[in-house]
Scaffold this active site. Structure first.
Site, PDB file in Angstrom:
ATOM      1  N   CYS A  69       0.844  -1.205   0.000  1.00 36.71           N
ATOM      2  CA  CYS A  69       0.000   0.000   0.000  1.00 36.71           C
ATOM      3  C   CYS A  69       0.877   1.253   0.000  1.00 36.71           C
ATOM      4  O   CYS A  69       1.586   1.527   0.962  1.00 36.71           O
ATOM      5  CB  CYS A  69      -0.914  -0.064   1.223  1.00 36.71           C
ATOM      6  SG  CYS A  69      -1.598   1.496   1.771  1.00 36.71           S
ATOM      7  N   CYS A  72       0.264   3.834   2.706  1.00 32.25           N
ATOM      8  CA  CYS A  72       0.734   3.317   4.004  1.00 32.25           C
ATOM      9  C   CYS A  72       2.230   3.548   4.150  1.00 32.25           C
ATOM     10  O   CYS A  72       2.707   3.976   5.203  1.00 32.25           O
ATOM     11  CB  CYS A  72       0.470   1.811   4.119  1.00 32.25           C
ATOM     12  SG  CYS A  72      -1.256   1.342   4.015  1.00 32.25           S
TER      13      CYS A  72
END
Ligand code: ZN
Length: 147
Positions: A69, A72
């Site tokens: 991600c 993230c």
């Protein structure tokens, strides 16, 4: 009266009891003798997460993330810096949702990154999407002030 607080050691997982009035910063674990707080978020798996949730008298701020991600990964250094500002008032945890699919589903994580603020074993606030360090700290403090 000295009120004791339970805090889980970030190194060995031992549950430590510290007087509330004593600064937890610099406190050492009774089992492994390492610092209970290091100024860094702790990587936890499902068992580690449950252990902190069940045994922490201080609030927990959990970053639910995954290695693939992009947002993230972009938020990771912000979360790292937030730990320096929020510890030892708050324990910061990182939960890799890929490694804990059952727990992620139980927590109803629908997108990542998701920040969970937990106190007394329950969720008190949730934020989906990346934040910078200033907003992580401000969001956490306002969530605690409301609880
Ligand atoms: Zn320890």
């Amino acid at each position: 009266m000295s009120k004791m607080r339970q805090i889980v050691c970030g190194q060995c997982g031992r549950i430590n009891r510290l007087p509330a009035e004593r600064a937890a910063q610099g406190a050492r674990c009774g089992a492994c003798h390492q610092a209970i707080f290091t100024g860094h978020p702790l990587e936890v798996d499902e068992r580690g997460f449950e252990r902190h949730v069940a045994n922490s008298d201080i609030p927990l701020l959990v970053d639910v993330w995954a290695p693939w991600c992009g947002p993230c990964r972009a938020m990771a250094p912000m979360f790292e810096r937030a730990a320096q500002q929020l510890e030892p008032k708050v324990r910061l945890l990182k939960l890799n949702s890929d490694a804990a699919p059952a727990l992620s589903s139980r927590l109803r994580i629908s997108g990542i990154p998701t920040l969970l603020l937990m106190q007394g074993g329950r969720e008190i606030a949730r934020h989906a999407g990346a934040m910078d360090v200033r907003n992580i700290v401000a969001w956490t403090e306002s969530g605690l002030a409301r609880s």
